[in-house]
Design an enzyme around this catalytic site. Structure first.
Site, PDB file in Angstrom:
ATOM      1  N   TYR A  95       0.827  -1.200   0.000  1.00  0.00           N
ATOM      2  CA  TYR A  95       0.000   0.000   0.000  1.00  0.00           C
ATOM      3  C   TYR A  95       0.870   1.262   0.000  1.00  0.00           C
ATOM      4  O   TYR A  95       1.412   1.669   1.017  1.00  0.00           O
ATOM      5  CB  TYR A  95      -0.930   0.014   1.216  1.00  0.00           C
ATOM      6  CG  TYR A  95      -1.842  -1.184   1.330  1.00  0.00           C
ATOM      7  CD1 TYR A  95      -2.199  -1.938   0.212  1.00  0.00           C
ATOM      8  CD2 TYR A  95      -2.352  -1.567   2.562  1.00  0.00           C
ATOM      9  CE1 TYR A  95      -3.035  -3.036   0.325  1.00  0.00           C
ATOM     10  CE2 TYR A  95      -3.195  -2.661   2.689  1.00  0.00           C
ATOM     11  CZ  TYR A  95      -3.532  -3.393   1.571  1.00  0.00           C
ATOM     12  OH  TYR A  95      -4.359  -4.489   1.696  1.00  0.00           O
ATOM     13  N   HIS A 133       0.121 -12.340   1.563  1.00  0.00           N
ATOM     14  CA  HIS A 133      -0.658 -11.401   0.758  1.00  0.00           C
ATOM     15  C   HIS A 133      -0.771 -11.869  -0.691  1.00  0.00           C
ATOM     16  O   HIS A 133       0.206 -11.878  -1.432  1.00  0.00           O
ATOM     17  CB  HIS A 133       0.016 -10.040   0.819  1.00  0.00           C
ATOM     18  CG  HIS A 133      -0.865  -8.892   0.411  1.00  0.00           C
ATOM     19  ND1 HIS A 133      -0.397  -7.597   0.307  1.00  0.00           N
ATOM     20  CD2 HIS A 133      -2.177  -8.838   0.086  1.00  0.00           C
ATOM     21  CE1 HIS A 133      -1.389  -6.802  -0.058  1.00  0.00           C
ATOM     22  NE2 HIS A 133      -2.479  -7.541  -0.209  1.00  0.00           N
TER      23      HIS A 133
END
Length: 330
Positions: free
Chosen positions: A56, A145
């Site tokens: 992010y 992830h």
């Protein structure tokens, strides 16, 4: 706000959690003051679970979240981050102007590149670097992830590395976060994960997690955190042109969302409140993760979470064929 302990771990999460991709400049820039105000609003609303990832904003989300929580007592909140993408500096980026990272969804300078790495060494390096950005000495939850294209490496190397880090106390709880249910179900069956983060697959418009994932979690005493409850926008604001899973919503799904919205309006409840509450009706779901980028968005999410959705509304959705009957829902 309710707190739920994850699986057999000692880690708990609040029913509503703060997704920090937005303060990592997801799609558009967010100023540092706006990012700090969003975290402050979450705290004031009783939210105590915060989720981030190196992906992010090329680490910006972790930096900002760590800074915003630095004055809070460490035992008062739960924080999760993720492994699987290492951030490698782009040579010369510190002296030569670089482009942006919008191709990957983030309005930040492309000073680093992401390198997929689910090796044991990669997991440890990723966590060490996240600890540095966050300013912490341990992480409450770590997810693998998006290991979709790295399945065997994730199971054979990354997952055992997380187990070792959990036994060392560097990590409190471990799991995987994905936009699909098949591999998450395998994690529940074949490993000792505490929790899985399932994005977009247990919503008013997509109940595919009910087929295997949620029954498996319930049977094994594991927890599920649900993300993507608005399916990227359609369930937050159902209208022509709204997005579903980051693309234009197909006509059939738009029609279904509009019909759901009409039912919700009869009870004077926004559809986004119904969408937020729906996953929490399942006993295996520990909480709902909502991505927010401003204090106003956080305040609205908390207000919707505080609403009471009457049973008659759920019954009407089922009676109109808009929501599947399922005996596991309370």
């Amino acid at each position: 706000m309710r707190h739920t302990t994850l699986g057999r771990s000692a880690v708990s999460v609040t029913g509503l959690s703060f997704g920090a991709a937005g303060i990592g400049n997801l799609y558009t820039p967010v100023g540092p003051d706006q990012a700090a105000a969003a975290v402050e609003a979450a705290w004031d609303a009783g939210i105590r679970y915060f989720d981030t990832a190196p992906h992010y904003g090329l680490g910006l989300s972790e930096w900002r979240l760590g800074e915003a929580l630095r004055t809070r007592r460490r035992s008062d909140y739960t924080l999760s981050t993720k492994v699987g993408r290492l951030l490698e500096p782009v040579p010369g980026a510190e002296t030569v102007p670089v482009g942006d990272d919008l191709a990957n969804g983030f309005a930040v300078p492309a000073t680093h590149r992401r390198v997929w790495d689910f090796s044991a060494d990669g997991v440890r390096r990723s966590i060490d670097e996240s600890l540095g950005r966050l300013g912490l000495d341990h992480i409450d939850i770590v997810y693998l992830h998006d290991p979709d294209s790295h399945e065997e490496e994730a199971f054979e190397q990354a997952y055992p590395a997380l187990e070792r880090l959990r036994s060392e106390g560097v990590v409190g709880a471990i799991g995987a976060g994905m936009n699909q249910t098949t591999m998450l179900t395998r994690f529940l069956r074949d490993t000792d994960v505490d929790v899985v983060l399932c994005a977009g697959r247990f919503t008013l418009l997509d109940q595919s997690a009910l087929t295997e994932l949620l029954p498996e979690a319930a049977a094994r005493g594991r927890s599920v955190v649900v993300g993507g409850v608005f399916n990227s926008g359609l369930l937050a604001d159902p209208r022509p042109g709204a997005t579903y899973d980051y693309a234009a919503a197909p006509p059939a799904l738009l029609d279904r969302a509009l019909r759901m919205d009409a039912v919700a309006r009869r009870y004077d409840i926004p559809l986004r409140a119904v969408a937020l509450h729906y996953p929490l009706r399942h006993p295996a779901v520990a909480g709902v993760l909502v991505g927010t980028r401003s204090a106003a968005e956080v305040t609205d999410a908390a207000a919707q979470a505080a609403r009471t959705v009457p049973e008659d509304l759920w019954a009407e959705l089922r009676d109109e064929g808009l929501l599947a009957e399922d005996g596991t829902l309370s």
